[in-house]
Design an enzyme around this catalytic site. Structure first.
Site, short mmCIF file in Angstrom:
data_model
loop_
_atom_site.label_atom_id
_atom_site.label_comp_id
_atom_site.label_asym_id
_atom_site.label_seq_id
_atom_site.Cartn_x
_atom_site.Cartn_y
_atom_site.Cartn_z
N ASP A 44 36.35 -8.51 37.36
CA ASP A 44 37.37 -7.27 37.48
C ASP A 44 38.33 -6.69 38.02
O ASP A 44 37.15 -6.39 38.35
CB ASP A 44 36.66 -6.63 35.97
CG ASP A 44 37.53 -5.24 35.37
OD1 ASP A 44 38.67 -5.21 36.19
OD2 ASP A 44 37.65 -5.23 33.93
N ARG A 46 39.43 -4.10 38.38
CA ARG A 46 39.65 -3.21 38.85
C ARG A 46 37.73 -1.93 39.76
O ARG A 46 38.02 -1.27 39.20
CB ARG A 46 39.92 -2.24 36.95
CG ARG A 46 40.92 -2.38 36.80
CD ARG A 46 41.16 -1.58 35.03
NE ARG A 46 40.42 -2.93 34.99
CZ ARG A 46 39.87 -3.05 33.25
NH1 ARG A 46 40.62 -1.73 32.40
NH2 ARG A 46 39.47 -3.83 32.91
N HIS A 98 30.12 -2.05 34.59
CA HIS A 98 31.15 -1.11 34.09
C HIS A 98 31.50 -1.72 32.42
O HIS A 98 31.85 -2.64 31.77
CB HIS A 98 32.85 -2.28 34.98
CG HIS A 98 32.96 -2.83 34.61
ND1 HIS A 98 34.73 -2.63 33.75
CD2 HIS A 98 32.82 -3.92 34.23
CE1 HIS A 98 34.63 -4.17 33.49
NE2 HIS A 98 34.28 -5.16 33.58
N CYS A 101 34.48 -3.56 30.00
CA CYS A 101 34.00 -4.90 30.40
C CYS A 101 34.44 -5.71 29.16
O CYS A 101 34.30 -5.83 28.23
CB CYS A 101 32.49 -5.75 30.38
SG CYS A 101 32.77 -7.33 31.63
CO CO Z 1 33.89 -6.93 33.54
#
Ligand code: CO
Length: 213
Positions: A44, A46, A98, A101
């Protein structure tokens, strides 16, 4: 959104800035890397490993894949783990998931996404195994977040079950495996308090036989 050529310009500016602060930075780093940490995180965009834990280039070895999975037939992840533990001799392996997700959320749905469904099957299996845990959670986002945490804990176990980590512990190498989860909404990491530091914390079935010398 920046143009692709802006990325190269950004890079030039960044390298110049680093050199300004520390003229020897790249020359020193080019000679060797001695990171103490291996990060296994989600792809990801982020959740950029170095940035969120405030580490510079050279300080953390990173492996990322969709939903931060450690699968025993994935030579990519296992190769990273082996190199980090046996060659770089990192002291900590951090599995960092996280909340929210997308990989975990997709695994909870029945829609077909193509090749990645095979990868996400690992998370479906976790949901099925721990189904009781999710019954009391009403919202879908609550269920996804709970499965994100369960997933991290499972991957910490998977790391500890590998021959790589077991052999390191057997040699007396100092090595901890941590499970963390990052909040995209507040930028904060929670330690899931699932740290493993030795084979005695691993279920017997996964332990390698003690070597007799
Ligand atoms: Co993720």
């Amino acid at each position: 959104m920046p143009d692709i050529s802006d990325l190269l310009k950004n890079n030039e500016k960044w390298a110049e800035g680093v050199r300004k602060d520390n003229p020897e930075f790249f020359e020193t780093l080019a000679l060797q890397q001695t990171p103490d940490y291996l990060w296994i995180g989600c792809s990801d965009s982020r959740v950029p490993a170095n940035q969120i834990v405030g580490l510079e280039p050279g300080e953390i070895f990173v492996h990322r894949n969709v939903a931060n999975l450690v699968v025993h037939t994935d030579f990519n992840c296992l190769s990273v783990l082996q190199y980090a533990v046996e060659v770089l001799k990192v002291k900590h392996v951090i599995v960092c998931g996280h909340y929210g997700c997308g990989g975990v959320a997709a695994a909870m749905q029945n829609a077909e996404h193509g090749l990645i469904d095979n990868w996400l099957r690992n998370i479906k299996d976790l949901f099925e195994t721990h189904e009781m845990l999710f019954r009391g959670i009403k919202s879908d986002t609550g269920k996804v977040d709970a499965l994100c945490m369960v997933n991290v804990i499972a991957q910490v176990s998977n790391v500890s079950h590998t021959t790589i980590v077991q052999n390191a512990w057997d040699r007396g190498q100092e090595l901890s495996v941590h499970g963390w989860i990052y909040g995209i909404k507040d930028g904060l990491i929670n330690d899931l308090d699932t740290t493993l530091t030795g084979a005695n914390q691993v279920p017997a079935i996964y332990r390698m036989a003690e070597k007799v010398s």
